[in-house]
Design a protein around this motif. Structure first.
Motif: not given
Length: 135
Positions: A20-23, A18, A103, A99, A95-96
């Motif tokens: 690696d995902e940008k926010v 997770e 959205s 993310i 972070w979850q």
């Protein structure tokens, strides 16, 4: 050139995918997240720590950082001294939530929206039970 301690830790530490995902924190409601962060830190430390809550929020705040895209791996390294063994779990959950929040149209993680809906339903049920009981 010698690596700093933080750089060495970044290279040595295994992070969840997770991270690696940008926010884009401009899309996240930081006020709502601050409340969640405060509760999590209190759960971990078994006491309130407003200074640590502010530190975490400042590390995420797009108006106080050079980029609206915080680097959660670096944040985890920075928080290790405060949260010790719990830092990886805390940062992964944080972070979850971020993310999920980016959205959402309101910038609020769907998990928090669902929890609030459930809380409101429970309050309604309790209120209706209380109203049926004779005074």
């Amino acid at each position: 050139m010698a690596l700093t301690v933080d750089q060495k830790l970044l290279k040595r530490t295994k992070f969840p995918p997770e991270f690696d995902e940008k926010v884009d924190m401009r899309k996240v409601n930081l006020d709502v997240m601050k409340k969640w962060i405060g509760g999590k830190i209190q759960d971990i430390l078994k006491q309130e720590d407003e200074v640590l809550v502010e530190l975490v929020c400042n590390l995420l705040d797009p108006t106080k950082t050079p980029s609206p895209f915080p680097k959660i791996k670096e944040i985890q390294i920075q928080l290790t001294g405060f949260l010790d063994r719990e830092v990886a779990t805390f940062c992964k959950e944080l972070w979850q939530m971020c993310i999920s929040a980016q959205s959402s149209p309101q910038g609020v993680p769907k998990e928090l929206l669902e929890a609030k809906k459930l809380e409101m339903i429970q309050e309604k049920v309790l209120a209706s039970i209380h109203c049926r009981e004779p005074c």
